[in-house]
Scaffold this motif. Structure first.
Motif, short mmCIF file in Angstrom:
data_model
loop_
_atom_site.label_atom_id
_atom_site.label_comp_id
_atom_site.label_asym_id
_atom_site.label_seq_id
_atom_site.Cartn_x
_atom_site.Cartn_y
_atom_site.Cartn_z
N ALA A 10 0.76 -1.28 0.16
CA ALA A 10 0.22 0.08 0.03
C ALA A 10 0.74 1.00 -0.25
N ALA A 11 1.79 1.36 0.88
CA ALA A 11 2.87 2.39 0.49
C ALA A 11 3.42 2.57 -0.57
N ALA A 12 3.94 1.45 -1.16
CA ALA A 12 4.47 1.63 -2.53
C ALA A 12 3.61 2.02 -3.49
N ARG A 13 2.32 1.86 -3.46
CA ARG A 13 1.28 1.98 -4.53
C ARG A 13 1.24 3.54 -4.25
N LYS A 14 1.09 4.02 -2.87
CA LYS A 14 0.95 5.38 -2.90
C LYS A 14 2.05 6.27 -3.24
N TYR A 15 3.42 5.86 -3.02
CA TYR A 15 4.45 6.44 -3.22
C TYR A 15 4.85 6.64 -4.76
N PHE A 16 4.57 5.41 -5.72
CA PHE A 16 4.79 5.32 -6.77
C PHE A 16 3.67 5.81 -7.88
N GLY A 17 2.56 5.79 -7.27
CA GLY A 17 1.32 6.44 -8.01
C GLY A 17 0.67 5.41 -8.76
N ARG A 18 -0.23 6.18 -9.68
CA ARG A 18 -1.10 5.23 -10.51
C ARG A 18 -0.56 4.31 -11.43
N TYR A 19 0.86 4.39 -11.75
CA TYR A 19 1.44 3.70 -12.64
C TYR A 19 2.59 2.78 -11.79
N ALA A 20 2.14 2.35 -10.62
CA ALA A 20 3.10 1.86 -9.73
C ALA A 20 3.78 0.25 -10.37
N GLY A 21 2.74 -0.21 -11.08
CA GLY A 21 3.00 -1.44 -11.69
C GLY A 21 4.21 -1.30 -12.78
N TYR A 22 4.36 -0.25 -13.32
CA TYR A 22 5.50 0.10 -14.33
C TYR A 22 6.77 0.13 -13.59
N ALA A 23 6.69 0.92 -12.51
CA ALA A 23 7.99 0.90 -11.53
C ALA A 23 8.17 -0.02 -11.14
N GLN A 24 7.44 -1.02 -10.53
CA GLN A 24 7.65 -2.53 -10.13
C GLN A 24 8.54 -3.30 -11.13
N GLN A 25 8.04 -2.98 -12.45
CA GLN A 25 8.56 -3.99 -13.41
C GLN A 25 10.03 -3.47 -13.74
N PHE A 26 10.42 -2.26 -13.97
CA PHE A 26 11.67 -1.55 -13.83
C PHE A 26 12.50 -2.04 -12.87
N LEU A 27 12.20 -2.07 -11.61
CA LEU A 27 12.90 -2.46 -10.56
C LEU A 27 13.27 -4.07 -10.52
N TYR A 28 12.06 -4.79 -10.87
CA TYR A 28 12.22 -6.24 -10.84
C TYR A 28 13.39 -6.79 -12.05
N TYR A 29 13.09 -6.04 -13.21
CA TYR A 29 14.14 -6.08 -14.19
C TYR A 29 15.69 -5.74 -13.86
N HIS A 30 15.51 -4.84 -13.19
CA HIS A 30 16.97 -4.24 -12.88
C HIS A 30 17.47 -5.15 -11.95
N MET A 31 16.81 -5.48 -10.73
CA MET A 31 17.28 -6.29 -9.63
C MET A 31 17.89 -7.98 -10.46
N ARG A 32 16.99 -8.43 -11.13
CA ARG A 32 17.55 -9.54 -11.77
C ARG A 32 18.71 -9.32 -12.86
N GLN A 33 18.48 -8.20 -13.66
CA GLN A 33 19.92 -8.12 -14.40
C GLN A 33 21.31 -7.88 -13.28
N ASP A 34 20.80 -7.31 -12.38
CA ASP A 34 22.02 -7.18 -11.43
C ASP A 34 22.62 -8.36 -10.93
N ALA A 35 21.78 -9.32 -10.51
CA ALA A 35 22.08 -10.67 -10.03
C ALA A 35 22.59 -11.48 -11.15
N GLY A 36 22.65 -10.98 -12.48
CA GLY A 36 23.25 -11.86 -13.37
C GLY A 36 22.18 -12.98 -13.77
N LYS A 37 20.83 -12.74 -13.38
CA LYS A 37 20.04 -14.17 -13.83
C LYS A 37 19.91 -14.05 -15.37
N LYS A 38 19.65 -15.39 -15.83
CA LYS A 38 19.43 -15.68 -17.14
C LYS A 38 18.08 -16.17 -17.28
N TRP A 39 17.10 -15.99 -16.65
CA TRP A 39 15.86 -16.48 -16.66
C TRP A 39 15.59 -17.88 -16.56
#
Length: 287
Positions: free
Chosen positions: A258-287
Motif C-alpha cells: 500500500a505504501a509503495a502504491r501510494k508512493y509510486f502512484g497510479r502506474y506503480a506497476g510499471y515502476a515495479q517492473q523496472f525495479l524487478y528487471y533491474h534487480m534480476r539483471q544485477d544478479a546476473g539472472k538468465k531467466w
DNA sequence: ATGCAGGGACGAT
DNA sequence: ATCGTCCCTGCA
C-alpha cells in the motif's frame, strides 16, 4: 514507426519475467497468447509481427503500445531510481496477458523459479492445448480453463506441478464455472478485483497482484516478491520499515504494498517492473 | 553429498 | 503473528 515507440523492445519485454511461454527459433521469437501464436523479429530498426492464426494488430494490445509512455515515465520518474531505470531500459514494457492464461501461469509460480514455471506451463500446453502450426513448426495454444478442469489433480501432478495441482484445479473451476467473471474484474477497482481473486485457493497477495497487473488493467498494482523486497530493503528503507525482511508476513505485505502504491502512484506497476528487471539483471539472472 | 533457493500460500499453533 | 510444510529441480 512512431517516435514514441522507437525505443520499444519486444525482446526485452518478453524476457522480463512477466510472461513465460516464449522461445526463440532462428531469428524470430514465438509466444503463446491464449489461442494464438505470436511471432516477432527485428526489421528496419523496429519489430515485425505475425500471428497464427491471423489476428492482425494484436501486438498493440499485447504490448500495450497504446499506453502513453511519456506520461507514465514522467509519473513514475518522480522517483530518482526509477527515473534512471526507465532511461536505462527504455524498451521494457508491461504486457497485457490473457487473464485465464495469466491466472494459471502465476498460480504455478508459487515457491518456484522461472525455468520451472516455463517447464510446467510447457508441459500443460503440450498435453491440454490445441495444436497450432506456424512456419511449418508445431506449437500449442494455452490450454483453456475448461480443458484443464477436466483433468484430475493426479493428472496435473504428473505434469510436474507438484502440490500446485490442487490450486490449479480450484482456479480452473472458478474460471470455467464463471464464478470468477474475468470481464467484470477488468472493470472493477483494484480492491474489488483483488478481493475476488483472494477467495480462490492458491491465490494469495502476491499472485493476486501479478494477475491484476499483468492481465486485469490494474497498473497501480505493486506485486512484492523476494526480488522487489530486496529492492525495497536496499533502496527504499522508508517504505520497507525497520522490521521487514525478504520474507513478508501477510500484514507486512499489505502495509508495504500500500505504501509503495501510494508512493509510486497510479502506474506503480510499471515502476515495479523496472525495479524487478533491474534487480534480476544485477544478479546476473538468465531467466 | 546434503542443503538451499526459487516471482508463495495455507493450516496449525 | 510466527512457523513448518508443501512438489520439484538445479546448483553450490
Amino acid at each position: 514507426m512512431r517516435p514514441l515507440l522507437s525505443h520499444f523492445d519486444a525482446e526485452t519485454s518478453v524476457n522480463s519475467g512477466q510472461s513465460f511461454l516464449w522461445e526463440k527459433k532462428g531469428d524470430a521469437w514465438y509466444g503463446v497468447h491464449a489461442d494464438t501464436i505470436i511471432k516477432f523479429y527485428k526489421r528496419d530498426g523496429g519489430f515485425a509481427f505475425e500471428t497464427f492464426p491471423e489476428n492482425r494488430g494484436i501486438e498493440r494490445e499485447m504490448f500495450r503500445l497504446d499506453d502513453d509512455m511519456e506520461s507514465i515515465a514522467a509519473e513514475i520518474g518522480r522517483d530518482p531510481l526509477v527515473q534512471k531505470l526507465a532511461l536505462q531500459y527504455p524498451g521494457l514494457r508491461l504486457m497485457r496477458q490473457d487473464p485465464s492464461q495469466c491466472i494459471i501461469s502465476f498460480v504455478c509460480a508459487s515457491n518456484t523459479n522461472i525455468p520451472m514455471i516455463r517447464r510446467m506451463l510447457g508441459t500443460l500446453s503440450r498435453k491440454y492445448g490445441e495444436k497450432i502450426t506456424a512456419d511449418g513448426m508445431q506449437f500449442h495454444a494455452f490450454p483453456s480453463a475448461r480443458a484443464l478442469d477436466r483433468a484430475t489433480e493426479a493428472e496435473l501432478r504428473a505434469c510436474g506441478l507438484g502440490y500446485r495441482a490442487k490450486a490449479i484445479k480450484s482456479a480452473t473451476k472458478a474460471i470455467a464455472t464463471g464464478a470468477l467473471d474475468l470481464d467484470q474484474l477488468k472493470k472493477a477497482s483494484y480492491d474489488e478485483a483483488k478481493e475476488e481473486l483472494l477467495k480462490i485457493y492458491g491465490i494469495g497477495n502476491k499472485i493476486a497482484d501479478c494477475i491484476l497487473l499483468f492481465s486485469l488493467e490494474k497498473l497501480d498494482s505493486f506485486p512484492i516478491d523476494v526480488w522487489i523486497a530486496r529492492a525495497l530493503l536496499g533502496h527504499y528503507g522508508w517504505l520497507a520499515g525497520r522490521k521487514m525482511s525478504e520474507k513478508l508476513t501477510e500484514r507486512q505485505y499489505e502495509d508495504v504494498s500500500a505504501a509503495a502504491r501510494k508512493y509510486f502512484g497510479r502506474y506503480a506497476g510499471y515502476a515495479q517492473q523496472f525495479l524487478y528487471y533491474h534487480m534480476r539483471q544485477d544478479a546476473g539472472k538468465k531467466w
